[in-house]
Scaffold this motif. Sequence first.
Motif, PDB file in Angstrom:
ATOM      1  N   GLU A  96       0.830  -1.203   0.000  1.00 29.38           N
ATOM      2  CA  GLU A  96       0.000   0.000   0.000  1.00 29.38           C
ATOM      3  C   GLU A  96       0.863   1.251   0.000  1.00 29.38           C
ATOM      4  N   ARG A  97       2.193   1.059   0.014  1.00 27.44           N
ATOM      5  CA  ARG A  97       3.111   2.192   0.078  1.00 27.44           C
ATOM      6  C   ARG A  97       3.531   2.683  -1.297  1.00 27.44           C
ATOM      7  N   ILE A  98       3.399   1.824  -2.279  1.00 36.72           N
ATOM      8  CA  ILE A  98       3.939   2.096  -3.605  1.00 36.72           C
ATOM      9  C   ILE A  98       2.834   1.894  -4.623  1.00 36.72           C
ATOM     10  N   ILE A  99       2.750   2.805  -5.607  1.00 33.23           N
ATOM     11  CA  ILE A  99       1.660   2.710  -6.575  1.00 33.23           C
ATOM     12  C   ILE A  99       2.096   2.067  -7.880  1.00 33.23           C
ATOM     13  N   TYR A 100       3.397   1.892  -8.074  1.00 30.39           N
ATOM     14  CA  TYR A 100       3.855   1.267  -9.306  1.00 30.39           C
ATOM     15  C   TYR A 100       4.184  -0.201  -9.014  1.00 30.39           C
ATOM     16  N   ILE A 101       4.361  -0.991 -10.045  1.00 29.89           N
ATOM     17  CA  ILE A 101       4.713  -2.404  -9.869  1.00 29.89           C
ATOM     18  C   ILE A 101       6.193  -2.481  -9.530  1.00 29.89           C
ATOM     19  N   THR A 102       6.487  -2.982  -8.366  1.00 31.42           N
ATOM     20  CA  THR A 102       7.863  -3.076  -7.916  1.00 31.42           C
ATOM     21  C   THR A 102       8.303  -4.528  -7.853  1.00 31.42           C
ATOM     22  N   THR A 103       9.551  -4.769  -8.207  1.00 29.92           N
ATOM     23  CA  THR A 103      10.083  -6.133  -8.223  1.00 29.92           C
ATOM     24  C   THR A 103      10.780  -6.499  -6.914  1.00 29.92           C
ATOM     25  N   ARG A 104      10.883  -5.528  -6.005  1.00 26.18           N
ATOM     26  CA  ARG A 104      11.638  -5.748  -4.762  1.00 26.18           C
ATOM     27  C   ARG A 104      10.745  -6.333  -3.678  1.00 26.18           C
ATOM     28  N   PRO A 105      11.078  -7.499  -3.140  1.00 24.75           N
ATOM     29  CA  PRO A 105      10.254  -8.080  -2.069  1.00 24.75           C
ATOM     30  C   PRO A 105      10.106  -7.138  -0.867  1.00 24.75           C
ATOM     31  N   ASP A 106      11.128  -6.361  -0.568  1.00 20.84           N
ATOM     32  CA  ASP A 106      11.070  -5.474   0.606  1.00 20.84           C
ATOM     33  C   ASP A 106      10.032  -4.368   0.456  1.00 20.84           C
ATOM     34  N   ASP A 107       9.578  -4.114  -0.753  1.00 22.83           N
ATOM     35  CA  ASP A 107       8.575  -3.072  -0.974  1.00 22.83           C
ATOM     36  C   ASP A 107       7.160  -3.533  -0.642  1.00 22.83           C
ATOM     37  N   TYR A 108       6.992  -4.825  -0.409  1.00 23.65           N
ATOM     38  CA  TYR A 108       5.665  -5.375  -0.158  1.00 23.65           C
ATOM     39  C   TYR A 108       5.427  -5.530   1.336  1.00 23.65           C
ATOM     40  N   ASP A 109       4.220  -5.147   1.757  1.00 22.45           N
ATOM     41  CA  ASP A 109       3.888  -5.120   3.179  1.00 22.45           C
ATOM     42  C   ASP A 109       3.241  -6.406   3.670  1.00 22.45           C
ATOM     43  N   TYR A 110       2.524  -7.083   2.804  1.00 25.30           N
ATOM     44  CA  TYR A 110       1.746  -8.249   3.206  1.00 25.30           C
ATOM     45  C   TYR A 110       2.051  -9.409   2.265  1.00 25.30           C
ATOM     46  N   TRP A 111       2.108 -10.609   2.857  1.00 27.42           N
ATOM     47  CA  TRP A 111       2.457 -11.802   2.089  1.00 27.42           C
ATOM     48  C   TRP A 111       1.490 -12.925   2.400  1.00 27.42           C
ATOM     49  N   GLY A 112       1.216 -13.718   1.370  1.00 23.06           N
ATOM     50  CA  GLY A 112       0.486 -14.954   1.591  1.00 23.06           C
ATOM     51  C   GLY A 112       1.449 -16.038   2.059  1.00 23.06           C
ATOM     52  N   GLN A 113       0.906 -17.193   2.366  1.00 20.69           N
ATOM     53  CA  GLN A 113       1.701 -18.269   2.954  1.00 20.69           C
ATOM     54  C   GLN A 113       2.457 -19.083   1.906  1.00 20.69           C
ATOM     55  N   GLY A 114       2.154 -18.910   0.644  1.00 14.83           N
ATOM     56  CA  GLY A 114       2.849 -19.658  -0.396  1.00 14.83           C
ATOM     57  C   GLY A 114       2.098 -20.910  -0.791  1.00 14.83           C
ATOM     58  N   THR A 115       2.192 -21.230  -2.072  1.00 17.96           N
ATOM     59  CA  THR A 115       1.586 -22.453  -2.584  1.00 17.96           C
ATOM     60  C   THR A 115       2.593 -23.100  -3.533  1.00 17.96           C
ATOM     61  N   LEU A 116       2.773 -24.406  -3.396  1.00 17.34           N
ATOM     62  CA  LEU A 116       3.817 -25.121  -4.115  1.00 17.34           C
ATOM     63  C   LEU A 116       3.347 -25.506  -5.517  1.00 17.34           C
ATOM     64  N   VAL A 117       4.172 -25.169  -6.489  1.00 16.74           N
ATOM     65  CA  VAL A 117       3.951 -25.581  -7.872  1.00 16.74           C
ATOM     66  C   VAL A 117       5.109 -26.486  -8.277  1.00 16.74           C
ATOM     67  N   THR A 118       4.782 -27.693  -8.699  1.00 16.67           N
ATOM     68  CA  THR A 118       5.798 -28.645  -9.139  1.00 16.67           C
ATOM     69  C   THR A 118       5.507 -29.025 -10.585  1.00 16.67           C
ATOM     70  N   VAL A 119       6.501 -28.811 -11.447  1.00 15.38           N
ATOM     71  CA  VAL A 119       6.341 -29.123 -12.858  1.00 15.38           C
ATOM     72  C   VAL A 119       7.275 -30.282 -13.189  1.00 15.38           C
ATOM     73  N   SER A 120       6.701 -31.388 -13.602  1.00 12.98           N
ATOM     74  CA  SER A 120       7.501 -32.568 -13.921  1.00 12.98           C
ATOM     75  C   SER A 120       7.865 -32.583 -15.401  1.00 12.98           C
ATOM     76  N   SER A 121       9.027 -33.147 -15.684  1.00  7.33           N
ATOM     77  CA  SER A 121       9.498 -33.180 -17.086  1.00  7.33           C
ATOM     78  C   SER A 121       9.001 -34.418 -17.802  1.00  7.33           C
TER      79      SER A 121
END
Length: 121
Positions: A96-121
């Motif tokens: 909520e601090r930045i209005i542009y799309i930022t690539t830096r993780p430190d610029d983000y205030d809130y995070w989800g818990q993560g979801t695993l994606v596994t791609v098999s060859s």
Amino acid sequence: VQLQASGGGLVQAGGSLRLSCAPSRGTFRRYVMGWFRQAPGKEREFVGGINWSTGYAEAVKDRFTISRDNAKDTVYLQMNSLKPEDTAVYYCAATERIIYITTRPDDYDYWGQGTLVTVSS
């Protein structure tokens, strides 16, 4: 705001998955949203983001699409043509601090818990 990411799983190379990110509490309609991923032994890296437009990392450009449904207060990451190197835990994040799309993780205030994606060859 608390975020919850879902939709991960196991898919074969060339397949597709759609991840979702919704708030478990609060709303993020006015926030810039980002998707990141972290593979084992690697740093967390930017995948893409959305405010009034979208932006993507070069590695996923033309394969991944981010969209937003404000009525459902949900952000999606559609992943097509998946490759084994896309295997990672995927996180959604909001700022909520930045209005542009930022690539830096430190610029983000809130995070989800993560979801695993596994791609098999």
